[in-house]
Design an enzyme around this catalytic site. Sequence first.
Site, short mmCIF file in Angstrom:
data_model
loop_
_atom_site.label_atom_id
_atom_site.label_comp_id
_atom_site.label_asym_id
_atom_site.label_seq_id
_atom_site.Cartn_x
_atom_site.Cartn_y
_atom_site.Cartn_z
N ARG A 469 0.83 -1.04 -0.10
CA ARG A 469 0.14 0.41 -0.34
C ARG A 469 0.82 1.52 -0.21
NH1 ARG A 469 -4.96 0.52 3.65
NH2 ARG A 469 -3.18 -0.01 5.52
N ASP A 470 2.03 1.28 0.00
CA ASP A 470 2.87 2.67 0.35
C ASP A 470 4.79 2.60 -0.91
OD1 ASP A 470 3.22 5.40 1.09
OD2 ASP A 470 4.21 4.66 2.45
N ILE A 471 3.80 2.22 -1.48
CA ILE A 471 5.22 1.75 -2.73
C ILE A 471 5.70 3.55 -2.89
CG2 ILE A 471 6.53 0.19 -4.74
CD1 ILE A 471 4.23 -2.38 -3.74
N ARG A 472 6.64 3.49 -2.80
CA ARG A 472 6.95 4.46 -3.81
C ARG A 472 9.06 4.19 -3.58
NH1 ARG A 472 6.78 8.40 0.68
NH2 ARG A 472 5.90 7.40 2.33
N HIS A 511 -0.45 7.33 -4.77
CA HIS A 511 -1.68 6.39 -4.07
C HIS A 511 -2.29 6.42 -4.74
CE1 HIS A 511 1.30 7.02 -0.47
NE2 HIS A 511 1.52 5.99 -0.90
#
Length: 599
Positions: A469-472, A511
């Site tokens: 949920r927090d891929i960057r 997101h």
Amino acid sequence: MVTLFCAVVGVAGSTFPVDINENKSVGHLKKAIKEEKMYQFPADELQLFLAKAGGNAWLSSLTEDVKKLKKGEKTALVKSLTQEEKELQGEDPISECLEGMDPPKVKQIHVLVALPPGTSSAPISDGTDLWLSRFQHSEVAKLTLLPTRGDLNEFIGQPLPVKIGLPQSVFQAWSSPLILGQLLRDKLFELNDISPCEFLKDSVFSAAFLYPQVDGDATESAFHYFWDSIIRVVLGFVFRRAYVNRDSSRKSSSGLKRPDFLFALDHICVFRGEEKEPRTSITVPREELSKKLVWSYGGVPYVFGYAASGFELELFAIYQDVTGNVKTHLIGGFNLQHAPERFRLVLALLNLCLLFPAIVQNCPASAGTEFMDIHRANGVKVRLSPIFVDKIFHTQEEYRRVKQIYDSLKAYGVPCADAVVTVDSDQLRLTLKPRGIEMKPCSLSELFVALGNVLEALVVLHRNGWMHRDIRWSNVIKHIDRVEWFLIDFADAAQSPQKYPSGDHLTHDEHASDIFMEGGSHTTAVDLWAVGYLVKTSKIEREWTAEPERALFLDRLMNPDPSARPTADEALQLLSRFEREAAEQESQGKGVRKKHRRA
């Protein structure tokens, strides 16, 4: 205009020249001397006498009388020359005073200066600030001017470029072989009764330095104050804004991480130390110097460190050899039980200080993150070390939640991801490994690798019903020693699906929009949108989209409809095909270029 060399009677120090017009008076000469020496009393309180050697000759600088005069001693000749009846009067013209004497030259003393009663041995000002300014201006300016590793042993033992001024009483007392000895004394100090470095003397050469209250049977903790009384004090005195820390891994449960002593300029650890109690072989801290260090200093030739076991201390240059391994090179050994050895270490440290700025200025930005504390908005403290990352949580609830997530990742065998290696429930600390560097791919081939690593992690993660949920890019980290990436920061990971408002605290622009739909829910598809976001925010999006099929793939990844996005399995298969095709095109292109060159 005439140049007169003057010497202050009864005060140790060098002679000094005063330029004055012969038509001026002795009163003008007194004023010039006052301004030259920055005396804080009226000029007319000075007493001046001619330094006659007999007949029309001046005192020679080579005579014993002048040598003793410079040491603050009064010989019979000097006493006779400074009798009250021989004092020059303020209204007398300079030309009349010089009448009948040989023309003044260098290597002579022409005027003897007597200070007012009560000031003959009193310092006019503290010379510490001036010394520090001049010392710092002596720093090595360029990386190319740094001594070689082989020359460092000689370099640390050379005389200081700016000597530390001491009053005569201390200068003579420290000349004893049991304290300092004349040879070492003359490398560090000079006589200066006018403006001695009193503050420096009291700060660096304190009672703890001169008379250490520790013996060879003491514990390591007892030696901390002793080591600090030399090393920390000297380095901190020269670099007032440096970051100094010690024992920073003692409270951690993760074993080898930070050094026992850490000294950083501009966040770059240019000097470190490893320490052990007296009964431990010094080979133990010596080996830790290289084992704990992951080289992040780029092309600089070395940084510095020390290994200590009780009174035994060794100084090292730490460097990276041609194979990439971190090595140590011994540049000096010291037995700090003896006062002369402690002074010798001060000399070595001060000389090393001259090299620190050039090293720091030529380190890459990555060197500044070797040791760093980051405070997150959610209260989590992140401590970066060369090999590990500590996360210290604000609440027991958050600590347990994140720990359970990483326990699940370990059970599932999620690849290409960081992992918890030790826990400390008392400190609410999780220690994770590996420690990498935040670096985006620099080419299309590297982007294929990074995306493949992320998708490999997602395949296993999604198969077990979890999503990141927090891929960057700030959470996709490159390995230090190879061209591979791994996924970090699973604090926002959750089981799929999740209903709104779960995840609502995440940023909207980074997101997938389905996370923020009121009344809706989101699934593992948000991670596929994030893979597309990695491509969009990479350095080479244009090169990616130059191939139509890859551009369509990017559109699918970031499709507003979650059900239209590929799964992690499908995305990984497509990515592998794109990577093979790109490699074939590159190979064919090289072949065509080679034929053109032959033609």
